[in-house]
Design a protein around this motif. Structure first.
Motif, PDB file in Angstrom:
ATOM      1  N   UNK A   1     -48.551 -16.966   3.891  1.00  0.00           N
ATOM      2  CA  UNK A   1     -49.760 -16.253   4.296  1.00  0.00           C
ATOM      3  C   UNK A   1     -49.413 -15.010   5.128  1.00  0.00           C
ATOM      4  N   UNK A   2     -50.276 -13.992   5.020  1.00  0.00           N
ATOM      5  CA  UNK A   2     -50.124 -12.764   5.780  1.00  0.00           C
ATOM      6  C   UNK A   2     -51.440 -12.428   6.467  1.00  0.00           C
ATOM      7  N   UNK A   3     -51.339 -11.925   7.693  1.00  0.00           N
ATOM      8  CA  UNK A   3     -52.518 -11.487   8.410  1.00  0.00           C
ATOM      9  C   UNK A   3     -52.923 -10.084   8.003  1.00  0.00           C
ATOM     10  N   UNK A   4     -53.960  -9.575   8.679  1.00  0.00           N
ATOM     11  CA  UNK A   4     -54.442  -8.240   8.365  1.00  0.00           C
ATOM     12  C   UNK A   4     -55.532  -8.266   7.314  1.00  0.00           C
ATOM     13  N   UNK A   5     -55.809  -7.133   6.658  1.00  0.00           N
ATOM     14  CA  UNK A   5     -56.867  -7.065   5.649  1.00  0.00           C
ATOM     15  C   UNK A   5     -56.612  -8.041   4.506  1.00  0.00           C
ATOM     16  N   UNK A   6     -57.686  -8.644   3.996  1.00  0.00           N
ATOM     17  CA  UNK A   6     -57.522  -9.574   2.876  1.00  0.00           C
ATOM     18  C   UNK A   6     -57.109  -8.845   1.605  1.00  0.00           C
TER      19      UNK A   6
END
Length: 526
Positions: free
Chosen positions: A131-136
């Protein structure tokens, strides 16, 4: 293009590969939607859904996945596929990687805002998830996002392949290769084509195909309304950095919000076209465009020589992974309330018909004196007064506050089941089981009519106790064995094998405990 498999049969060592191959299986269905979904029917508009969800992979992204892998996998060298994807693309890459290339290590980079059902779906298909944060929906070239991270991983390690659906021309070219020709063959009189725009691959490929094959076709792209989100497509602003020739592939663009997308998808599903929210999104964009053309008097300009306007929109995937979101986006009055909903929180354990004994079988089982088998214990759930007046010798009385002789079956009245299950589940705690010495015993449960005992048996089994209930309860026991009422002494002698009369002395003393008494008086004792 023509199918070489009219019987839709696949066999042999390459059966799954053939099953996935658009060149071999029949064209995916093109289905005219019913008039209930087409407000422009009387205007000569006919709307067809291209059911890309009917491919074995159940989504439109399988075409790009197959095409990109075919063009980029290096046999004997590529061992891992990694892609930033909201779901359908990377699932399709996983399937195509295994089916065609024997690659089982497929890694999904995606937003930490991905819903739990979609994460579980990707786990279901064996994906390795990061998983990565920031904008979807990060911009493809943003170094902080997962798209860029997947690209770098593919560049730094020759064993890793990042197909990069956002930049790989194999994405949109798959629809030039397969989807466009299918639609054209199925509906030569097509006048308008509509597709959503995420990577823009589908719209770009179809737009480029019809630009060459039938330039008269109006090409409509659909984007997400600004500030809103629909699974898959993007807003117009987020298309700016996409390098596919999408601008040359559309004649008009419509914007659609999530509520309309989910609501129309729900209506389509209920009319028999099973599809996800991005399909409702595409149809809503088409309807918006047709409405504008009708309002300005130019709708007929889109039609063919016969005055009929044949429209095709893409159905992208299935609705099941988005079920929770439907209940968030669609008006609550679209869904029937669930009757007896309180039962969803009780009666949680399994049942088995083998755990419900006929009265005669119960007597035989709980009268055994075989030392090689666990000793038998019979628990009576009836009220103390009823138990004292008539009971099975040696049984325990564990009375329920929520039950008496006139209480309906818990399986006929939801509120009865809820009250009884909660009471029994609480009452049959570890302390109760220990106090009554039920562990490692063959436990029988009896009540007035049998059904409450059946509930208690389910609970006991869930707690690791070997338990059975007596079908029909105490009433059935006395009906099928009238001697139980007529001559308790004789029945007990026959049942237990005891002939010494002194062992039949009545005991009137109740064994006290904090859970209730055990009473050993004979049935109908004088």
């Amino acid at each position: 293009m023509s199918s070489s498999n009219h019987l839709n049969l696949y066999s042999g060592p390459n059966a799954i590969q053939q099953y996935f191959d658009p060149e071999i299986h029949p064209p995916l269905p093109l289905v005219e939607i019913p008039q209930t979904l087409n407000p422009f029917y009387e205007d000569g508009v006919r709307i067809f859904a291209k059911m890309m969800s009917m491919h074995p992979a159940n989504n439109v992204k399988i075409m790009p996945a197959m095409n990109m892998l075919e063009k980029n996998v290096k046999p004997g060298e590529t061992g891992t596929v990694v892609e930033y994807s909201s779901g359908s693309t990377v699932i399709s890459l996983a399937l195509a990687s295994r089916v065609y290339h024997g690659i089982r290590d497929v890694r999904a980079f995606l937003s930490n805002k991905t819903t739990s059902p979609k994460l579980k779906l990707m786990q279901f298909f064996g994906l390795d998830i990061t998983l990565f944060g920031g904008p979807s929906q990060p911009e493809p070239l943003d170094g902080r996002g997962g798209i860029h991270r997947a690209r770098v991983l593919g560049q730094e390690n020759e064993k890793f392949l990042n197909p990069n659906q956002y930049e790989n021309d194999g994405n949109w070219q798959s629809h030039v290769r397969w989807t466009g020709p299918q639609i054209h063959k199925q509906l030569p009189g097509i006048n308008l084509l509509c597709a959503g725009m995420g990577t823009s691959g589908t719209m770009t490929g179809l737009g480029q195909y019809f630009k060459g094959a039938k330039p008269s076709v109006t090409r409509l792209g659909v984007c997400t309304a600004a500030g809103d989100r629909v699974p898959g497509p993007r807003s117009f602003a987020l298309l700016a950095p996409v390098e596919f020739p999408w601008r040359d592939s559309v004649d008009a663009i419509e914007e659609v919000g999530s509520e309309d997308s989910f609501s129309l998808s729900l209506r389509m599903c209920r009319e028999g076209l099973i599809c996800g929210p991005s399909s409702g999104f595409n149809l809503q964009g088409l309807l918006n465009y047709l409405g504008k053309r009708k309002a300005d008097g130019t709708l007929s300009e889109l039609a063919g020589p016969n005055g009929i306007l044949n429209c095709v929109f893409i159905c992208c995937d299935l609705p099941y992974q988005y079920i929770d979101e439907y209940f968030d986006k669609v008006r609550s009055d679209e869904f029937h309330t669930i009757k007896n909903h309180s039962l969803a929180a009780v009666d949680l354990y399994r049942y088995d018909e083998a755990w419900e004994l006929e009265p005669t079988e119960a007597i035989a089982r709980f009268a055994e004196n075989d030392p090689t088998k666990p000793s038998a214990v019979l628990v009576d759930l009836r009220k103390p007064d009823d138990f004292i007046a008539s009971n099975v010798p040696g049984s325990y009385n564990l009375p329920l506050q929520s039950m008496n002789a006139s209480t309906p079956s818990p399986f006929f009245e939801a509120d009865v089941l809820e009250r009884q299950w909660k009471e029994i589940d609480s009452m049959l705690s570890a302390n109760t089981i220990s106090a009554y010495d039920l562990a490692c015993k063959n436990v029988g449960v009896i009540c007035y009519k049998g059904d409450t005992a059946r509930v208690a048996t389910s609970i006991l089994r869930a707690k690791g106790i070997t338990a059975s209930s007596i079908k029909g309860g105490f009433g059935a026991l006395t009906e099928q064995l009238p001697d139980l009422q007529m001559n308790g002494r004789a029945l007990f002698q026959q049942w237990s094998g005891i002939t010494d009369a002194k062992n039949l002395d009545l005991k009137s003393e109740l064994m006290s405990s904090n859970m209730g008494p055990r009473h050993e008086v004979l049935v109908n004792a004088p």
